[in-house]
Scaffold this motif. Structure first.
Motif, mmCIF file in Angstrom:
data_model
loop_
_atom_site.group_PDB
_atom_site.id
_atom_site.type_symbol
_atom_site.label_atom_id
_atom_site.label_comp_id
_atom_site.label_asym_id
_atom_site.label_seq_id
_atom_site.Cartn_x
_atom_site.Cartn_y
_atom_site.Cartn_z
ATOM 1 N N LEU A 98 -4.435 1.342 -2.665
ATOM 2 C CA LEU A 98 -5.423 0.523 -2.805
ATOM 3 C C LEU A 98 -5.732 -1.175 -3.847
ATOM 4 O O LEU A 98 -5.628 -1.194 -3.801
ATOM 5 N N ASP A 99 -5.128 -0.145 -4.778
ATOM 6 C CA ASP A 99 -5.161 -0.577 -6.055
ATOM 7 C C ASP A 99 -3.706 -1.630 -6.083
ATOM 8 O O ASP A 99 -4.239 -3.293 -6.866
ATOM 9 N N GLU A 100 -2.571 -1.322 -5.156
ATOM 10 C CA GLU A 100 -1.529 -2.539 -5.094
ATOM 11 C C GLU A 100 -1.615 -3.428 -4.154
ATOM 12 O O GLU A 100 -1.969 -4.816 -4.381
ATOM 13 N N ALA A 101 -3.072 -3.581 -3.415
ATOM 14 C CA ALA A 101 -3.326 -4.520 -1.901
ATOM 15 C C ALA A 101 -4.544 -5.049 -3.006
ATOM 16 O O ALA A 101 -4.916 -6.043 -2.921
ATOM 17 N N GLN A 102 -5.434 -4.278 -4.245
ATOM 18 C CA GLN A 102 -6.274 -4.795 -4.462
ATOM 19 C C GLN A 102 -5.651 -6.271 -6.031
ATOM 20 O O GLN A 102 -5.629 -7.970 -5.777
ATOM 21 N N GLN A 103 -3.958 -5.517 -6.605
ATOM 22 C CA GLN A 103 -3.460 -7.104 -6.729
ATOM 23 C C GLN A 103 -3.325 -7.895 -6.063
ATOM 24 O O GLN A 103 -3.091 -9.376 -7.138
ATOM 25 N N GLY A 122 -2.224 11.711 -12.385
ATOM 26 C CA GLY A 122 -1.927 11.990 -11.394
ATOM 27 C C GLY A 122 -3.427 10.868 -10.098
ATOM 28 O O GLY A 122 -4.257 10.812 -10.758
ATOM 29 N N ARG A 123 -3.230 10.098 -9.037
ATOM 30 C CA ARG A 123 -4.030 9.672 -8.345
ATOM 31 C C ARG A 123 -3.426 9.731 -6.601
ATOM 32 O O ARG A 123 -1.035 9.447 -6.578
ATOM 33 N N SER A 124 -4.165 9.771 -6.223
ATOM 34 C CA SER A 124 -3.531 10.200 -4.922
ATOM 35 C C SER A 124 -2.829 8.970 -4.399
ATOM 36 O O SER A 124 -3.142 7.690 -4.576
ATOM 37 N N LYS A 125 -1.936 9.033 -3.097
ATOM 38 C CA LYS A 125 -1.225 7.549 -3.056
ATOM 39 C C LYS A 125 -2.283 6.414 -2.090
ATOM 40 O O LYS A 125 -2.044 5.863 -1.857
ATOM 41 N N ALA A 126 -3.769 7.094 -1.134
ATOM 42 C CA ALA A 126 -4.496 6.095 -1.089
ATOM 43 C C ALA A 126 -5.515 5.359 -1.961
ATOM 44 O O ALA A 126 -5.045 4.056 -2.220
ATOM 45 N N GLU A 127 -5.219 6.016 -3.134
ATOM 46 C CA GLU A 127 -5.963 5.135 -4.733
ATOM 47 C C GLU A 127 -4.670 3.863 -4.853
ATOM 48 O O GLU A 127 -5.225 3.118 -5.597
ATOM 49 N N ARG A 128 -3.509 4.683 -4.931
ATOM 50 C CA ARG A 128 -2.152 3.790 -5.997
ATOM 51 C C ARG A 128 -2.367 2.589 -4.233
ATOM 52 O O ARG A 128 -1.633 1.003 -4.929
#
Length: 67
Positions: free
Chosen positions: A40-45, A32-38
């Motif tokens: 942020l990860d997409e933006a960094q990628q 489980g990861r929050s929507k904010a974490e997902r």
């Protein structure tokens, strides 16, 4: 002294529910990861991919003046 009457079918169902809840809690902790974490990860990628593309040499960028 009276004993409590226990419906075995209900007890079995409650035990199964508890097991499913425990498994769900483990999965939430594991995956489980929050929507904010997902997000942020997409933006960094995406930023890393753009940076990598910015450093690539294209055939017309050889430095020979486009000849």
């Amino acid at each position: 002294m009276t004993a409590d009457i226990v419906n075995l079918r209900a007890a079995r169902k409650e035990k199964a529910r508890a097991a499913r809840r425990a498994e769900a809690a483990q999965n939430r902790a594991k995956f489980g990861r929050s929507k904010a974490e997902r997000t942020l990860d997409e933006a960094q990628q995406e930023r890393a991919a753009r940076r990598l593309d910015g450093h690539s040499l294209r055939p017309d960028d050889k430095g020979d003046g486009g000849v």
